[in-house]
Design an enzyme around this catalytic site. Structure first.
Site, PDB file in Angstrom:
ATOM      1  N   SER A 175       5.327  11.948  -2.260  1.00 29.21           N
ATOM      2  CA  SER A 175       5.257  12.044  -3.718  1.00 29.21           C
ATOM      3  C   SER A 175       6.496  12.751  -4.266  1.00 29.21           C
ATOM      4  O   SER A 175       7.609  12.278  -4.091  1.00 29.21           O
ATOM      5  CB  SER A 175       3.960  12.738  -4.138  1.00 29.21           C
ATOM      6  N   GLU A 200      -1.580   1.826  -4.668  1.00 27.70           N
ATOM      7  CA  GLU A 200      -0.534   2.331  -5.554  1.00 27.70           C
ATOM      8  C   GLU A 200       0.248   1.180  -6.197  1.00 27.70           C
ATOM      9  O   GLU A 200       1.266   1.404  -6.833  1.00 27.70           O
ATOM     10  CB  GLU A 200       0.430   3.235  -4.779  1.00 27.70           C
ATOM     11  N   HIS A 209      -2.699   7.165  -3.650  1.00 23.29           N
ATOM     12  CA  HIS A 209      -1.539   8.056  -3.620  1.00 23.29           C
ATOM     13  C   HIS A 209      -1.796   9.299  -2.774  1.00 23.29           C
ATOM     14  O   HIS A 209      -0.882   9.772  -2.082  1.00 23.29           O
ATOM     15  CB  HIS A 209      -1.175   8.472  -5.048  1.00 23.29           C
TER      16      HIS A 209
END
Length: 296
Positions: A157, A214, A268
């Site tokens: 991330s 995602e 995610h």
């Protein structure tokens, strides 16, 4: 001069320790986790996997390493050192501090995470990079023999964003890179400006990935949630999966050994254990992967 060691302790598993180090430039305290295999190090030192968001990832990484590397003929995984950078907390994340540390410059200011809390700032990536490449590197030299030619950086991330930014600005820092669900489109996709200027001089291996959920569709458990429309709109803005695929293609075009992988059935956040395991194999695969695509 090595950074000041504030405190240290045992952590999670045999041969695992943590060290709270004072940043020599800013005075901030960050926690460095270190896990080492049993037995003597190779002549060149242990290859090492460096991981951001250390509190959240170190336990999973140690467990995956211990259950696989002892059986290399069945897993293809060799032994290596694990280094994870986090904070002096028992929580998996310090969201406020990681926003600053993992947000590449120039950064911006955002509303507080909590009512009456401090303003959230990004843009401290250069400070974090200096801490990693100078303070942590020099401290670890006093703790274990590590091979400077075989070290991999893993980030997820915001950590994946930081890893790619460091690749583009200091490509000599690591020999391999893993960016899981990287926030490539963060702050108007400024990272792409760094990509455009990036001219690699040495072979480098890069693994990019994202969870299947995602992409354009919501995970099944999210489809009927009250915020489903907002989630879909956010997906359209962030383009996490598509942006990672595009990045892998762009890096391949620049001559790097770049791969992209979609993790089926993952969101995610749920990608994290899968991505950590893949990072271990990217760093410690047997035999070590050649950097030259033409090598046999």
């Amino acid at each position: 001069m090595i950074p000041r060691l504030v405190q240290e302790g045992a952590s999670l598993a045999p041969n695992a320790r943590w060290f709270d180090l004072e940043d020599r430039a800013s005075g901030q305290i960050r926690r460095v986790f270190l896990w080492l295999p049993e037995g003597p190090a190779p002549e060149a030192g242990w290859p090492a996997l460096w991981m951001l968001d250390g509190n959240a990832v170190i336990g999973t990484a140690i467990d995956a390493m211990r259950t696989q590397a002892f059986w290399p003929s069945g897993t293809g995984l060799g032994w290596g050192a694990l280094v994870a950078i986090g904070y002096p907390t028992d929580a998996p994340y310090d969201s406020f501090r990681r926003s600053w540390d993992l947000g590449p410059p120039p950064g911006r200011s955002y509303p507080p995470f909590v009512e009456d809390g401090p303003e959230v700032r990004t843009g401290g990536g250069a400070e974090m990079a200096r801490f990693l490449l100078e303070d942590v590197t020099e401290f670890l030299a006093t703790q274990a023999p590590l091979d400077p030619a075989r070290r991999t950086l893993f980030g997820h991330s915001f950590g994946g964003l930081f890893a790619l930014w460091l690749l583009f600005t200091k490509p000599e820092s690591f020999s391999a890179w893993v960016a899981a669900s990287p926030a490539i489109t963060w702050e108007e996709s400024f990272l792409l400006e760094h990509l455009a200027r990036f001219t690699p001089e040495n072979p480098t291996r890069v693994h990019l990935s994202a969870g299947a959920w995602e992409g354009d569709a919501l995970a099944p458990f999210q489809c009927k949630a009250p915020d489903a429309a907002e989630r879909l709109a956010e997906k359209a803005r962030t383009r996490t999966l598509a942006a990672a695929q595009d990045m892998a293609a762009a890096l391949t075009a620049k001559g790097l050994v770049a791969e992209y992988e979609t993790y089926a059935g993952e969101t995610h956040m749920s990608v994290l254990p899968v991505a950590i395991n893949r990072a271990l194999h990217w760093a410690f695969a047997l035999p070590p992967a050649p950097l030259d695509k033409g090598a046999s």
